[in-house]
Design a protein around this motif. Sequence first.
Motif, PDB file in Angstrom:
ATOM      1  N   ASN A 119      21.697  48.998  69.979  1.00 44.95           N
ATOM      2  CA  ASN A 119      20.849  50.164  69.765  1.00 44.95           C
ATOM      3  C   ASN A 119      21.634  51.328  69.155  1.00 44.95           C
ATOM      4  N   ASP A 120      22.815  51.595  69.719  1.00 48.27           N
ATOM      5  CA  ASP A 120      23.634  52.709  69.229  1.00 48.27           C
ATOM      6  C   ASP A 120      24.112  52.469  67.800  1.00 48.27           C
ATOM      7  N   GLU A 121      24.517  51.239  67.496  1.00 51.43           N
ATOM      8  CA  GLU A 121      25.106  50.973  66.184  1.00 51.43           C
ATOM      9  C   GLU A 121      24.053  50.923  65.078  1.00 51.43           C
ATOM     10  N   VAL A 122      22.873  50.395  65.384  1.00 51.78           N
ATOM     11  CA  VAL A 122      21.794  50.425  64.386  1.00 51.78           C
ATOM     12  C   VAL A 122      21.428  51.875  64.085  1.00 51.78           C
ATOM     13  N   ALA A 123      21.342  52.707  65.114  1.00 52.75           N
ATOM     14  CA  ALA A 123      21.039  54.126  64.916  1.00 52.75           C
ATOM     15  C   ALA A 123      22.127  54.812  64.100  1.00 52.75           C
ATOM     16  N   ARG A 124      23.404  54.457  64.370  1.00 51.89           N
ATOM     17  CA  ARG A 124      24.499  55.067  63.635  1.00 51.89           C
ATOM     18  C   ARG A 124      24.454  54.699  62.153  1.00 51.89           C
ATOM     19  N   VAL A 125      24.179  53.429  61.863  1.00 53.68           N
ATOM     20  CA  VAL A 125      24.075  52.991  60.471  1.00 53.68           C
ATOM     21  C   VAL A 125      22.912  53.699  59.789  1.00 53.68           C
ATOM     22  N   TYR A 126      21.800  53.789  60.475  1.00 49.50           N
ATOM     23  CA  TYR A 126      20.631  54.444  59.902  1.00 49.50           C
ATOM     24  C   TYR A 126      20.939  55.899  59.552  1.00 49.50           C
ATOM     25  N   ASN A 127      21.556  56.615  60.488  1.00 50.00           N
ATOM     26  CA  ASN A 127      21.861  58.021  60.254  1.00 50.00           C
ATOM     27  C   ASN A 127      22.899  58.193  59.144  1.00 50.00           C
ATOM     28  N   ASN A 128      23.868  57.277  59.073  1.00 48.68           N
ATOM     29  CA  ASN A 128      24.847  57.322  57.986  1.00 48.68           C
ATOM     30  C   ASN A 128      24.163  57.168  56.634  1.00 48.68           C
ATOM     31  N   LEU A 129      23.249  56.233  56.531  1.00 46.94           N
ATOM     32  CA  LEU A 129      22.572  55.991  55.252  1.00 46.94           C
ATOM     33  C   LEU A 129      21.626  57.132  54.894  1.00 46.94           C
ATOM     34  N   ILE A 130      21.021  57.745  55.895  1.00 43.95           N
ATOM     35  CA  ILE A 130      20.189  58.927  55.640  1.00 43.95           C
ATOM     36  C   ILE A 130      21.042  60.028  55.004  1.00 43.95           C
ATOM     37  N   ASP A 131      22.299  60.147  55.466  1.00 44.81           N
ATOM     38  CA  ASP A 131      23.223  61.163  54.949  1.00 44.81           C
ATOM     39  C   ASP A 131      23.960  60.692  53.700  1.00 44.81           C
ATOM     40  N   ARG A 132      23.577  59.505  53.196  1.00 43.43           N
ATOM     41  CA  ARG A 132      24.162  58.945  51.966  1.00 43.43           C
ATOM     42  C   ARG A 132      25.660  58.701  52.090  1.00 43.43           C
ATOM     43  N   ILE A 133      26.074  58.222  53.250  1.00 39.98           N
ATOM     44  CA  ILE A 133      27.478  57.873  53.427  1.00 39.98           C
ATOM     45  C   ILE A 133      27.564  56.426  53.886  1.00 39.98           C
ATOM     46  N   GLU A 134      28.702  55.795  53.616  1.00 40.24           N
ATOM     47  CA  GLU A 134      28.882  54.401  54.006  1.00 40.24           C
ATOM     48  C   GLU A 134      28.943  54.295  55.521  1.00 40.24           C
ATOM     49  N   PRO A 135      28.227  53.325  56.084  1.00 42.82           N
ATOM     50  CA  PRO A 135      28.234  53.167  57.550  1.00 42.82           C
ATOM     51  C   PRO A 135      29.648  53.027  58.093  1.00 42.82           C
ATOM     52  N   ASP A 136      29.908  53.734  59.187  1.00 43.30           N
ATOM     53  CA  ASP A 136      31.242  53.749  59.779  1.00 43.30           C
ATOM     54  C   ASP A 136      31.218  52.962  61.083  1.00 43.30           C
ATOM     55  N   LEU A 137      31.511  51.680  60.987  1.00 45.02           N
ATOM     56  CA  LEU A 137      31.629  50.838  62.170  1.00 45.02           C
ATOM     57  C   LEU A 137      33.040  50.262  62.196  1.00 45.02           C
ATOM     58  N   LYS A 138      33.768  50.605  63.239  1.00 41.48           N
ATOM     59  CA  LYS A 138      35.144  50.131  63.327  1.00 41.48           C
ATOM     60  C   LYS A 138      35.167  48.620  63.550  1.00 41.48           C
ATOM     61  N   PRO A 139      36.053  47.923  62.863  1.00 44.15           N
ATOM     62  CA  PRO A 139      36.127  46.462  63.056  1.00 44.15           C
ATOM     63  C   PRO A 139      36.596  46.120  64.466  1.00 44.15           C
ATOM     64  N   LEU A 140      36.056  45.043  64.987  1.00 42.47           N
ATOM     65  CA  LEU A 140      36.442  44.590  66.325  1.00 42.47           C
ATOM     66  C   LEU A 140      37.807  43.914  66.282  1.00 42.47           C
ATOM     67  N   ARG A 141      38.553  44.067  67.357  1.00 43.50           N
ATOM     68  CA  ARG A 141      39.894  43.462  67.405  1.00 43.50           C
ATOM     69  C   ARG A 141      39.798  41.943  67.492  1.00 43.50           C
ATOM     70  N   PHE A 142      38.765  41.453  68.163  1.00 41.09           N
ATOM     71  CA  PHE A 142      38.537  40.008  68.201  1.00 41.09           C
ATOM     72  C   PHE A 142      37.042  39.770  68.391  1.00 41.09           C
ATOM     73  N   GLN A 143      36.624  38.524  68.258  1.00 35.29           N
ATOM     74  CA  GLN A 143      35.215  38.181  68.279  1.00 35.29           C
ATOM     75  C   GLN A 143      34.809  37.588  69.631  1.00 35.29           C
ATOM     76  N   TYR A 144      33.517  37.523  69.838  1.00 33.68           N
ATOM     77  CA  TYR A 144      33.003  36.937  71.071  1.00 33.68           C
ATOM     78  C   TYR A 144      33.451  35.486  71.203  1.00 33.68           C
ATOM     79  N   ARG A 145      33.525  34.769  70.104  1.00 34.89           N
ATOM     80  CA  ARG A 145      33.977  33.372  70.175  1.00 34.89           C
ATOM     81  C   ARG A 145      35.426  33.289  70.653  1.00 34.89           C
TER      82      ARG A 145
END
Length: 381
Positions: free
Chosen positions: A96-122
């Motif tokens: 929920n938080d990350e979809v909202a963050r991407v949406y707000n970033n795109l509204i402001d015409r900036i590239e979505p800022d999601l930090k890469p994860l150190r490792f994956q669920y797998r």
Amino acid sequence: IIDRYEILRTYFQFKDGDFVQVVEDNLELPFFHYMVDKLTEPFCQKKLIQLNEHLFDLEKGPLLRIELFSGSQEEHFLAIGMHHIISDGWSMKILNDEVARVYNNLIDRIEPDLKPLRFQYRDFAIWQNDLLLNSEWLEKQEQFWFNELNGVNRLDLPYDYQTDGEITFVGKSLNKEIHNWDKVHRNLTQQSLTCFSFVYAAIHILLMRLGGQNDIIIATPVAGRPLIELEEQIGFFVNTLPLRVKSDESLTVLDFAQSVQAKFSKILDYQLLPFNKIISLNKEVKSHRDLINVLMVYQNNESLDAKMKHIYSHKLEQDFNSAIFDLVFIFSPRESKLNLKLQFNTSLFDPATAEEIAGLIVSTIELMSTDMGIQLGEIQI
């Protein structure tokens, strides 16, 4: 103007997680966008039920399905379905938080800022499987749980119906509210007592009165995220732990709740052994219901309240008719109230009985909160 449907595609493209891996494997993600004349709550509830009935293929995937319905009045209904094997309640807050963050970033015409994860669920899944192959660790875990559950009897509940061993998973739920919970919470904090321990103690006392047993085992889920690196990871980390507590009617409410808290802290040191392996230690038990028939959940995670710019959002709740335990007590603090959702198995309980049990647990909690120095034997239910 940004197409809201494309926000979701953008999110899963930028998200460095297992869903990206699905794209890399050339599997088409199931995104569906529908135009409808009018969005009503009954319509949305019906779509949620249909989405819940969707069958996932665990071998082929994907284990995610997204449906977006757009009405004629700039109204949109977003339904996201994920198989529980890749998602838990904590994950919903992250999503929920990350979809909202991407949406707000795109509204402001900036590239979505999601930090890469150190490792994956797998990576976590591989680590957990390796841990289960560690004979020394496994032996300590199994020995603890074998001793913990040795000699325990299944809880005697006031069933309305008898079965021939074939119990369905069909259930219903009802809701109650406990008021002035904010004051109770402050009082518990002053006593260095958790809300979970206090509410668990109340359920124990009620079930002790109903079944005449003082050695009671109730299951409870734990988040299963022992590392800080897992806090931003979408996946299924939850484990279910049997919490066995013995009571003495000479104890005060405070003393008994403190003993519950101490016992829960102890079993957390052994929380990584999967629930099915814990249950299988008893060779006479065929399923968890033969040993544990009550589950308690205390949901203290944050609500899904992330804001999207220029959008008013409303969350829909949908009760699905299922019951994995005979009784499930789900507590959720909301502002000054404590909400109780009681799920009950309809092949075992009549709705009137479930209503009575829910009312009794509410009155028990209210009574305990007014006088924590009262002895358990003095509590009238």
